[in-house]
Design a protein around this motif. Structure first.
Motif, PDB file in Angstrom:
ATOM      1  N   TRP A  70       0.884  -1.170   0.000  1.00 40.85           N
ATOM      2  CA  TRP A  70       0.000   0.000   0.000  1.00 40.85           C
ATOM      3  C   TRP A  70       0.913   1.208   0.000  1.00 40.85           C
ATOM      4  O   TRP A  70       1.844   1.304   0.813  1.00 40.85           O
ATOM      5  CB  TRP A  70      -0.883   0.006   1.246  1.00 40.85           C
ATOM      6  N   GLN A  71       0.681   2.110  -0.906  1.00 45.41           N
ATOM      7  CA  GLN A  71       1.482   3.324  -0.985  1.00 45.41           C
ATOM      8  C   GLN A  71       0.553   4.521  -1.041  1.00 45.41           C
ATOM      9  O   GLN A  71      -0.441   4.507  -1.765  1.00 45.41           O
ATOM     10  CB  GLN A  71       2.351   3.296  -2.235  1.00 45.41           C
ATOM     11  N   TYR A  72       0.884   5.516  -0.259  1.00 45.34           N
ATOM     12  CA  TYR A  72       0.146   6.768  -0.357  1.00 45.34           C
ATOM     13  C   TYR A  72       1.139   7.914  -0.341  1.00 45.34           C
ATOM     14  O   TYR A  72       2.240   7.799   0.187  1.00 45.34           O
ATOM     15  CB  TYR A  72      -0.886   6.914   0.784  1.00 45.34           C
ATOM     16  N   SER A  73       0.730   8.980  -0.958  1.00 47.27           N
ATOM     17  CA  SER A  73       1.478  10.224  -0.899  1.00 47.27           C
ATOM     18  C   SER A  73       0.443  11.342  -0.980  1.00 47.27           C
ATOM     19  O   SER A  73      -0.717  11.099  -1.327  1.00 47.27           O
ATOM     20  CB  SER A  73       2.496  10.333  -2.038  1.00 47.27           C
ATOM     21  N   TYR A  74       0.859  12.529  -0.639  1.00 44.63           N
ATOM     22  CA  TYR A  74      -0.091  13.630  -0.694  1.00 44.63           C
ATOM     23  C   TYR A  74       0.640  14.939  -0.925  1.00 44.63           C
ATOM     24  O   TYR A  74       1.827  15.071  -0.639  1.00 44.63           O
ATOM     25  CB  TYR A  74      -0.930  13.712   0.589  1.00 44.63           C
ATOM     26  N   GLU A  75      -0.103  15.865  -1.468  1.00 46.14           N
ATOM     27  CA  GLU A  75       0.336  17.241  -1.552  1.00 46.14           C
ATOM     28  C   GLU A  75      -0.567  18.019  -0.616  1.00 46.14           C
ATOM     29  O   GLU A  75      -1.771  17.743  -0.541  1.00 46.14           O
ATOM     30  CB  GLU A  75       0.207  17.763  -2.984  1.00 46.14           C
ATOM     31  N   SER A  76      -0.006  18.963   0.100  1.00 47.40           N
ATOM     32  CA  SER A  76      -0.803  19.711   1.073  1.00 47.40           C
ATOM     33  C   SER A  76      -0.760  21.195   0.763  1.00 47.40           C
ATOM     34  O   SER A  76       0.189  21.697   0.162  1.00 47.40           O
ATOM     35  CB  SER A  76      -0.275  19.463   2.484  1.00 47.40           C
ATOM     36  N   ALA A  77      -1.819  21.860   1.184  1.00 42.74           N
ATOM     37  CA  ALA A  77      -1.894  23.317   1.076  1.00 42.74           C
ATOM     38  C   ALA A  77      -2.538  23.843   2.349  1.00 42.74           C
ATOM     39  O   ALA A  77      -3.472  23.240   2.882  1.00 42.74           O
ATOM     40  CB  ALA A  77      -2.727  23.716  -0.136  1.00 42.74           C
ATOM     41  N   VAL A  78      -2.003  24.942   2.838  1.00 49.03           N
ATOM     42  CA  VAL A  78      -2.554  25.577   4.038  1.00 49.03           C
ATOM     43  C   VAL A  78      -3.131  26.926   3.622  1.00 49.03           C
ATOM     44  O   VAL A  78      -2.452  27.744   3.008  1.00 49.03           O
ATOM     45  CB  VAL A  78      -1.469  25.768   5.118  1.00 49.03           C
ATOM     46  N   SER A  79      -4.388  27.105   3.967  1.00 53.82           N
ATOM     47  CA  SER A  79      -5.063  28.361   3.651  1.00 53.82           C
ATOM     48  C   SER A  79      -6.043  28.680   4.770  1.00 53.82           C
ATOM     49  O   SER A  79      -6.868  27.842   5.141  1.00 53.82           O
ATOM     50  CB  SER A  79      -5.810  28.223   2.319  1.00 53.82           C
ATOM     51  N   ARG A  80      -5.914  29.880   5.326  1.00 55.90           N
ATOM     52  CA  ARG A  80      -6.814  30.332   6.397  1.00 55.90           C
ATOM     53  C   ARG A  80      -6.866  29.325   7.559  1.00 55.90           C
ATOM     54  O   ARG A  80      -7.934  28.911   7.992  1.00 55.90           O
ATOM     55  CB  ARG A  80      -8.208  30.585   5.852  1.00 55.90           C
ATOM     56  N   ASN A  81      -5.718  28.904   7.990  1.00 57.58           N
ATOM     57  CA  ASN A  81      -5.604  27.953   9.101  1.00 57.58           C
ATOM     58  C   ASN A  81      -6.308  26.622   8.836  1.00 57.58           C
ATOM     59  O   ASN A  81      -6.749  25.944   9.757  1.00 57.58           O
ATOM     60  CB  ASN A  81      -6.126  28.551  10.415  1.00 57.58           C
ATOM     61  N   ARG A  82      -6.400  26.254   7.580  1.00 52.26           N
ATOM     62  CA  ARG A  82      -7.008  24.976   7.212  1.00 52.26           C
ATOM     63  C   ARG A  82      -6.054  24.242   6.275  1.00 52.26           C
ATOM     64  O   ARG A  82      -5.521  24.832   5.333  1.00 52.26           O
ATOM     65  CB  ARG A  82      -8.342  25.212   6.510  1.00 52.26           C
ATOM     66  N   VAL A  83      -5.875  22.945   6.543  1.00 54.45           N
ATOM     67  CA  VAL A  83      -5.013  22.121   5.710  1.00 54.45           C
ATOM     68  C   VAL A  83      -5.890  21.306   4.764  1.00 54.45           C
ATOM     69  O   VAL A  83      -6.847  20.665   5.202  1.00 54.45           O
ATOM     70  CB  VAL A  83      -4.162  21.152   6.574  1.00 54.45           C
ATOM     71  N   THR A  84      -5.569  21.371   3.505  1.00 53.41           N
ATOM     72  CA  THR A  84      -6.217  20.476   2.541  1.00 53.41           C
ATOM     73  C   THR A  84      -5.135  19.609   1.921  1.00 53.41           C
ATOM     74  O   THR A  84      -3.996  20.060   1.736  1.00 53.41           O
ATOM     75  CB  THR A  84      -6.962  21.251   1.439  1.00 53.41           C
ATOM     76  N   ILE A  85      -5.498  18.369   1.651  1.00 51.40           N
ATOM     77  CA  ILE A  85      -4.525  17.467   1.034  1.00 51.40           C
ATOM     78  C   ILE A  85      -5.111  16.895  -0.247  1.00 51.40           C
ATOM     79  O   ILE A  85      -6.317  16.707  -0.370  1.00 51.40           O
ATOM     80  CB  ILE A  85      -4.088  16.319   1.978  1.00 51.40           C
ATOM     81  N   ARG A  86      -4.228  16.662  -1.184  1.00 54.03           N
ATOM     82  CA  ARG A  86      -4.577  15.927  -2.397  1.00 54.03           C
ATOM     83  C   ARG A  86      -3.838  14.602  -2.284  1.00 54.03           C
ATOM     84  O   ARG A  86      -2.610  14.551  -2.284  1.00 54.03           O
ATOM     85  CB  ARG A  86      -4.174  16.700  -3.632  1.00 54.03           C
ATOM     86  N   LEU A  87      -4.608  13.543  -2.153  1.00 52.93           N
ATOM     87  CA  LEU A  87      -4.073  12.223  -1.828  1.00 52.93           C
ATOM     88  C   LEU A  87      -3.907  11.369  -3.072  1.00 52.93           C
ATOM     89  O   LEU A  87      -4.774  11.350  -3.939  1.00 52.93           O
ATOM     90  CB  LEU A  87      -5.040  11.532  -0.858  1.00 52.93           C
ATOM     91  N   LYS A  88      -2.795  10.674  -3.136  1.00 57.94           N
ATOM     92  CA  LYS A  88      -2.585   9.619  -4.117  1.00 57.94           C
ATOM     93  C   LYS A  88      -2.454   8.344  -3.289  1.00 57.94           C
ATOM     94  O   LYS A  88      -1.634   8.271  -2.379  1.00 57.94           O
ATOM     95  CB  LYS A  88      -1.327   9.858  -4.938  1.00 57.94           C
ATOM     96  N   ASN A  89      -3.252   7.364  -3.605  1.00 55.36           N
ATOM     97  CA  ASN A  89      -3.425   6.201  -2.748  1.00 55.36           C
ATOM     98  C   ASN A  89      -3.533   4.977  -3.651  1.00 55.36           C
ATOM     99  O   ASN A  89      -4.390   4.942  -4.527  1.00 55.36           O
ATOM    100  CB  ASN A  89      -4.734   6.449  -1.971  1.00 55.36           C
ATOM    101  N   GLU A  90      -2.645   3.987  -3.470  1.00 53.09           N
ATOM    102  CA  GLU A  90      -2.733   2.803  -4.336  1.00 53.09           C
ATOM    103  C   GLU A  90      -2.211   1.553  -3.662  1.00 53.09           C
ATOM    104  O   GLU A  90      -1.419   1.613  -2.729  1.00 53.09           O
ATOM    105  CB  GLU A  90      -2.021   3.047  -5.662  1.00 53.09           C
ATOM    106  N   ILE A  91      -2.716   0.452  -4.174  1.00 48.88           N
ATOM    107  CA  ILE A  91      -2.277  -0.878  -3.764  1.00 48.88           C
ATOM    108  C   ILE A  91      -1.573  -1.485  -4.969  1.00 48.88           C
ATOM    109  O   ILE A  91      -2.026  -1.325  -6.099  1.00 48.88           O
ATOM    110  CB  ILE A  91      -3.488  -1.776  -3.410  1.00 48.88           C
ATOM    111  N   ARG A  92      -0.492  -2.165  -4.727  1.00 48.47           N
ATOM    112  CA  ARG A  92       0.216  -2.858  -5.813  1.00 48.47           C
ATOM    113  C   ARG A  92       0.299  -4.345  -5.490  1.00 48.47           C
ATOM    114  O   ARG A  92       0.590  -4.719  -4.356  1.00 48.47           O
ATOM    115  CB  ARG A  92       1.614  -2.297  -5.991  1.00 48.47           C
TER     116      ARG A  92
END
Length: 189
Positions: free
Chosen positions: A54-76
């Motif tokens: 199982w592999q995951y990675s993410y990109e994060s952004a912080v805006s107005r004291n809120r964290v949002t993530i863009r997740l990449k999630n996969e099973i091989r």
């Protein structure tokens, strides 16, 4: 970008792998010819092994004291590390039963994929330590499903107890349906 690779070997039962990601709606369906190309471990008491990560990675952004993530999630499924002892499979029914058991492992990993997708994306993270929170949450998810995989093997006696295998088939189906329902509910929020 934060990356974590959690290796997972299923007993019983990266060069070239088969992956399924969050946009796939069903788990990969195993077959002996495609997914089991590795050399069998003749010292292992098991008839087959399905190697998965199982592999995951993410990109994060912080805006107005809120964290949002863009997740990449996969099973091989690593076909070069997955193997079967062909000399131990005496008839087509044994082969079908063993492949069915191995498919259960893949189905459990697919549930992990779905749950990780849902849980990791739908959390509110602290701006100051979100990386630690995401890592801890991912480790908790991984530990839960590793335990489920071990229980599956132990209770089914690696697929040889057909009555318990049928019970686990239902458990896995129920968990998959719960995961889909939870994902739909979260999407409706």
């Amino acid at each position: 970008m934060k990356k974590l690779l959690i290796p997972f070997l299923v007993l019983l039962a990266l060069p070239c792998t088969f992956a399924f990601k969050q946009d796939i709606t069903e788990p990969v369906q195993l077959n002996w010819e495609t997914h089991f190309k590795g050399n069998a471990d003749m010292n292992s008491p098991f008839f087959a092994l399905t190697a998965m990560t199982w592999q995951y990675s993410y990109e994060s952004a912080v805006s107005r004291n809120r964290v949002t993530i863009r997740l990449k999630n996969e099973i091989r499924i690593d076909k070069d590390r997955s193997w079967v002892k062909w000399d131990r499979i005496k008839n087509p029914q044994v082969s079908a039963d063993l492949l069915h058991h191995e498919q259960g492992h893949v189905n459990i990993q697919y549930i992990l994929l779905s749950e990780a997708e849902r849980v990791l994306k739908n959390r509110t993270y602290s701006v100051t330590n979100y990386k630690t929170q995401i890592s801890q949450l991912a480790n908790e998810i991984s530990t839960y499903f590793d335990t489920m995989q071990r229980n599956y093997d132990e209770e089914t006696q690696h697929g040889s107890n057909h009555k318990i295998q049928a019970r686990w088939d239902q458990i896995i189906q129920d968990k998959a349906e719960e995961s889909k329902a939870a994902a739909l509910a979260d999407a409706g929020k």
